[in-house]
Write an enzyme that holds these catalytic residues in place. Structure first.
Site, PDB file in Angstrom:
ATOM      1  N   HIS A 254       7.064 -31.279  10.156  1.00 54.12           N
ATOM      2  CA  HIS A 254       6.298 -30.060   9.876  1.00 54.12           C
ATOM      3  C   HIS A 254       5.235 -30.265   8.802  1.00 54.12           C
ATOM      4  O   HIS A 254       4.288 -29.474   8.702  1.00 54.12           O
ATOM      5  CB  HIS A 254       7.242 -28.941   9.431  1.00 54.12           C
ATOM      6  CG  HIS A 254       8.350 -28.665  10.398  1.00 54.12           C
ATOM      7  ND1 HIS A 254       8.126 -28.130  11.642  1.00 54.12           N
ATOM      8  CD2 HIS A 254       9.683 -28.889  10.307  1.00 54.12           C
ATOM      9  CE1 HIS A 254       9.276 -28.025  12.290  1.00 54.12           C
ATOM     10  NE2 HIS A 254      10.241 -28.481  11.496  1.00 54.12           N
TER      11      HIS A 254
ATOM     12  N   CYS B 213       2.931  -3.315   4.110  1.00 53.73           N
ATOM     13  CA  CYS B 213       2.121  -2.156   4.496  1.00 53.73           C
ATOM     14  C   CYS B 213       2.826  -1.500   5.679  1.00 53.73           C
ATOM     15  O   CYS B 213       3.991  -1.809   5.951  1.00 53.73           O
ATOM     16  CB  CYS B 213       0.668  -2.530   4.783  1.00 53.73           C
ATOM     17  SG  CYS B 213       0.369  -3.525   6.265  1.00 53.73           S
TER      18      CYS B 213
ATOM     19  N   THR C   9       2.468  -1.655   8.996  1.00 52.15           N
ATOM     20  CA  THR C   9       2.849  -2.613  10.044  1.00 52.15           C
ATOM     21  C   THR C   9       3.112  -4.008   9.501  1.00 52.15           C
ATOM     22  O   THR C   9       3.678  -4.850  10.208  1.00 52.15           O
ATOM     23  CB  THR C   9       1.710  -2.747  11.075  1.00 52.15           C
ATOM     24  OG1 THR C   9       0.539  -3.205  10.375  1.00 52.15           O
ATOM     25  CG2 THR C   9       1.418  -1.425  11.765  1.00 52.15           C
TER      26      THR C   9
ATOM     27  N   ASP D 197       0.853  -1.188   0.000  1.00 55.52           N
ATOM     28  CA  ASP D 197       0.000   0.000   0.000  1.00 55.52           C
ATOM     29  C   ASP D 197       0.893   1.243   0.000  1.00 55.52           C
ATOM     30  O   ASP D 197       2.116   1.159  -0.183  1.00 55.52           O
ATOM     31  CB  ASP D 197      -1.001  -0.034   1.159  1.00 55.52           C
ATOM     32  CG  ASP D 197      -0.371   0.193   2.531  1.00 55.52           C
ATOM     33  OD1 ASP D 197       0.880   0.307   2.617  1.00 55.52           O
ATOM     34  OD2 ASP D 197      -1.130   0.259   3.523  1.00 55.52           O
TER      35      ASP D 197
ATOM     36  N   HIS E 155       9.606 -24.237   8.734  1.00 58.11           N
ATOM     37  CA  HIS E 155       8.585 -24.882   9.555  1.00 58.11           C
ATOM     38  C   HIS E 155       7.179 -24.721   8.991  1.00 58.11           C
ATOM     39  O   HIS E 155       6.339 -25.611   9.176  1.00 58.11           O
ATOM     40  CB  HIS E 155       8.592 -24.308  10.982  1.00 58.11           C
ATOM     41  CG  HIS E 155       9.803 -24.707  11.774  1.00 58.11           C
ATOM     42  ND1 HIS E 155       9.813 -24.707  13.149  1.00 58.11           N
ATOM     43  CD2 HIS E 155      11.032 -25.100  11.391  1.00 58.11           C
ATOM     44  CE1 HIS E 155      11.009 -25.099  13.590  1.00 58.11           C
ATOM     45  NE2 HIS E 155      11.778 -25.331  12.537  1.00 58.11           N
TER      46      HIS E 155
HETATM   47  C1  RB5 Z   1      -2.032   2.706   6.442  1.00 60.74           C
HETATM   48  O1  RB5 Z   1      -2.054   3.915   7.112  1.00 60.74           O
HETATM   49  C2  RB5 Z   1      -1.871   1.568   7.433  1.00 60.74           C
HETATM   50  O2  RB5 Z   1      -3.036   1.401   8.174  1.00 60.74           O
HETATM   51  C3  RB5 Z   1      -1.499   0.298   6.705  1.00 60.74           C
HETATM   52  O3  RB5 Z   1      -0.339   0.495   5.962  1.00 60.74           O
HETATM   53  C4  RB5 Z   1      -1.214  -0.906   7.568  1.00 60.74           C
HETATM   54  O4  RB5 Z   1      -0.308  -0.605   8.572  1.00 60.74           O
HETATM   55  C5  RB5 Z   1      -2.380  -1.664   8.041  1.00 60.74           C
HETATM   56  O5  RB5 Z   1      -2.270  -2.731   8.667  1.00 60.74           O
END
Ligand code: RB5
Length: 150
Positions: A140, A72, A74, A15, A105
């Protein structure tokens, strides 16, 4: 990043929070001789991570790509999105150790990264380990098979 793996084609998706890391890893992959399928996004305009997680998941599950990388902010949202596809085992990793174990695994076929959580070098370590580790099978194998039975 040398391509010493039999896995040749890597699908990439991110993203707006992850596209810069995705593009940096794309360049590394190309330098290393990998074929890359870049499914976007390619700029800072706000987009929705499920769309890109789904696109990479479909590429991997269909066999169009051997492995996938999703990014993304996180790594959490896009890994959840990718894992909605029953043919995908996406692993959110922050280190080479996690990525190696995800392959050994869990037979993970998509690597998820959080661009706001880890830096470029840790991401590179994770990607290198992910690409150059094979599933260990053995004890596994049955566990991984159970992932597809629920
Ligand atoms: C975008 O702001 C953020 O929410 C997205 O990149 C991600 O971290 C969502 O899990």
């Amino acid at each position: 990043m040398t391509n010493v793996s039999s896995k040749r084609l890597v699908a990439l998706g991110a993203d707006h929070a992850g596209f810069q890391l995705k593009d940096a890893l794309k360049a590394d992959l190309a330098d290393g001789g990998y074929d890359v399928l870049d499914l976007g996004t390619s700029g800072p305009d706000s987009v929705d991570y499920p769309d890109f997680g789904r696109a990479v998941a479909e590429a991997v599950a269909s066999g169009r790509a051997d492995l996938g990388v999703v990014v993304c902010g996180t790594g959490i949202g896009i890994s959840i999105a990718a894992n909605r596809n029953p043919g995908v085992r996406a692993a959110l990793c922050h280190s080479g150790l996690e990525a190696r174990l995800a392959r050994e695994h869990n037979d993970a076929n998509v690597l998820a990264l959080g661009s706001r959580i880890i830096g470029l070098e840790a991401a590179r370590d994770a990607l290198h380990a992910f690409l150059n580790t094979e599933f260990a099978g053995g004890r596994h194998a049955g566990r991984v098979a159970k992932l597809s039975t629920h």
